[in-house]
Scaffold this motif. Structure first.
Motif, PDB file in Angstrom:
ATOM      1  N   GLU A   1      10.565  -1.583   6.201  1.00 26.76           N
ATOM      2  CA  GLU A   1       9.921  -2.101   7.406  1.00 26.76           C
ATOM      3  C   GLU A   1       8.537  -1.465   7.599  1.00 26.76           C
ATOM      4  O   GLU A   1       7.585  -2.130   7.977  1.00 26.76           O
ATOM      5  CB  GLU A   1      10.794  -1.827   8.629  1.00 26.76           C
ATOM      6  N   LYS A   2       8.429  -0.187   7.300  1.00 30.09           N
ATOM      7  CA  LYS A   2       7.161   0.515   7.480  1.00 30.09           C
ATOM      8  C   LYS A   2       6.118   0.093   6.444  1.00 30.09           C
ATOM      9  O   LYS A   2       4.953  -0.149   6.771  1.00 30.09           O
ATOM     10  CB  LYS A   2       7.376   2.029   7.398  1.00 30.09           C
ATOM     11  N   TYR A   3       6.519   0.001   5.160  1.00 30.37           N
ATOM     12  CA  TYR A   3       5.576  -0.239   4.083  1.00 30.37           C
ATOM     13  C   TYR A   3       5.582  -1.671   3.548  1.00 30.37           C
ATOM     14  O   TYR A   3       4.723  -2.043   2.764  1.00 30.37           O
ATOM     15  CB  TYR A   3       5.842   0.714   2.910  1.00 30.37           C
ATOM     16  N   GLY A   4       6.565  -2.454   3.934  1.00 26.03           N
ATOM     17  CA  GLY A   4       6.714  -3.783   3.356  1.00 26.03           C
ATOM     18  C   GLY A   4       7.374  -3.676   1.994  1.00 26.03           C
ATOM     19  O   GLY A   4       7.467  -2.590   1.426  1.00 26.03           O
ATOM     20  N   SER A   5       7.860  -4.784   1.484  1.00 25.29           N
ATOM     21  CA  SER A   5       8.479  -4.743   0.161  1.00 25.29           C
ATOM     22  C   SER A   5       8.223  -6.052  -0.566  1.00 25.29           C
ATOM     23  O   SER A   5       8.046  -7.098   0.045  1.00 25.29           O
ATOM     24  CB  SER A   5       9.983  -4.469   0.258  1.00 25.29           C
ATOM     25  N   GLU A   6       8.197  -5.938  -1.878  1.00 27.93           N
ATOM     26  CA  GLU A   6       8.004  -7.091  -2.757  1.00 27.93           C
ATOM     27  C   GLU A   6       9.109  -7.029  -3.795  1.00 27.93           C
ATOM     28  O   GLU A   6       9.255  -6.030  -4.494  1.00 27.93           O
ATOM     29  CB  GLU A   6       6.634  -6.999  -3.421  1.00 27.93           C
ATOM     30  N   THR A   7       9.898  -8.083  -3.886  1.00 30.09           N
ATOM     31  CA  THR A   7      10.989  -8.130  -4.847  1.00 30.09           C
ATOM     32  C   THR A   7      10.483  -8.679  -6.165  1.00 30.09           C
ATOM     33  O   THR A   7       9.797  -9.695  -6.197  1.00 30.09           O
ATOM     34  CB  THR A   7      12.142  -9.011  -4.318  1.00 30.09           C
ATOM     35  N   ILE A   8      10.826  -7.993  -7.237  1.00 27.76           N
ATOM     36  CA  ILE A   8      10.475  -8.442  -8.581  1.00 27.76           C
ATOM     37  C   ILE A   8      11.738  -9.031  -9.182  1.00 27.76           C
ATOM     38  O   ILE A   8      12.754  -8.345  -9.290  1.00 27.76           O
ATOM     39  CB  ILE A   8       9.975  -7.266  -9.443  1.00 27.76           C
ATOM     40  N   ARG A   9      11.666 -10.284  -9.536  1.00 26.23           N
ATOM     41  CA  ARG A   9      12.826 -10.945 -10.139  1.00 26.23           C
ATOM     42  C   ARG A   9      12.924 -10.549 -11.599  1.00 26.23           C
ATOM     43  O   ARG A   9      11.943 -10.584 -12.320  1.00 26.23           O
ATOM     44  CB  ARG A   9      12.686 -12.463 -10.044  1.00 26.23           C
ATOM     45  N   ASN A  10      14.148 -10.216 -12.024  1.00 26.23           N
ATOM     46  CA  ASN A  10      14.303  -9.890 -13.436  1.00 26.23           C
ATOM     47  C   ASN A  10      14.647 -11.150 -14.219  1.00 26.23           C
ATOM     48  O   ASN A  10      14.737 -12.230 -13.652  1.00 26.23           O
ATOM     49  CB  ASN A  10      15.318  -8.761 -13.654  1.00 26.23           C
ATOM     50  N   ARG A  11      14.842 -11.034 -15.491  1.00 24.17           N
ATOM     51  CA  ARG A  11      14.989 -12.217 -16.340  1.00 24.17           C
ATOM     52  C   ARG A  11      16.246 -13.019 -16.023  1.00 24.17           C
ATOM     53  O   ARG A  11      16.380 -14.148 -16.451  1.00 24.17           O
ATOM     54  CB  ARG A  11      14.959 -11.837 -17.814  1.00 24.17           C
ATOM     55  N   HIS A  12      17.154 -12.468 -15.292  1.00 23.46           N
ATOM     56  CA  HIS A  12      18.396 -13.155 -14.983  1.00 23.46           C
ATOM     57  C   HIS A  12      18.304 -13.895 -13.652  1.00 23.46           C
ATOM     58  O   HIS A  12      19.272 -14.372 -13.127  1.00 23.46           O
ATOM     59  CB  HIS A  12      19.561 -12.167 -15.000  1.00 23.46           C
TER      60      HIS A  12
END
Length: 158
Positions: free
Chosen positions: A140-151
């Protein structure tokens, strides 16, 4: 530079790199020569964008080093199954079914945070003492970005 010509910020370069790495990485069915070309262009694009930010040459070199360091770790993680990889501030956090891949996570340089029930990676300069915040509070403080893996799909979530 065909891969990064529209990128104007370091975040745009990183996002574009992550997307293309999932396509070109040999472990993902891509081609080694294309991945090598992508890596070379990535370093140049980072330098050009950072140079435009009026950073000192020392700061530019440091940013390139950090980008390369994180890129290398992400490449090791995106081939693992059952995990979720998130960029939160200057840290990488890995959650999900991590037990079967714990050895690979250790080999990639990650550490386990038992109170957060998650694995993390951070460059040495971002080392801190243990935070009392939950992982959700940190996101919540820094934000987040999800990286999708090959699956998963080839998209990166913001």
């Amino acid at each position: 530079m065909i891969y990064f010509k529209k990128c104007r910020t370091i975040d745009e370069v990183k996002t574009r790199y992550k997307t293309l790495a999932k396509i070109f990485h040999p472990d993902m069915g891509g081609d080694t020569k294309l991945m090598q070309a992508l890596n070379a262009e990535y370093a140049i694009a980072c330098a050009q964008v950072l140079e435009g930010d009026n950073l000192s040459s020392e700061d530019t070199e440091e940013q390139i080093r950090l980008s390369e360091e994180y890129r290398a770790v992400i490449e090791k993680l995106i081939v693992l199954t059952g995990i979720k990889i998130e960029v939160v501030g200057n840290w990488l956090w890995v959650t999900g079914n991590t037990y079967p891949v714990r050895q690979q996570l250790k080999e990639a340089g990650l550490f386990y945070a038992s109170k957060k029930v998650a694995w993390y990676y951070r460059a040495e300069e971002y080392k801190t003492t243990g935070s009392k915040k939950t992982l959700d509070e940190i996101k919540e403080k820094y934000g987040s970005e999800t990286i999708r893996n090959r699956h998963h799909s080839n998209a990166i979530e913001g």
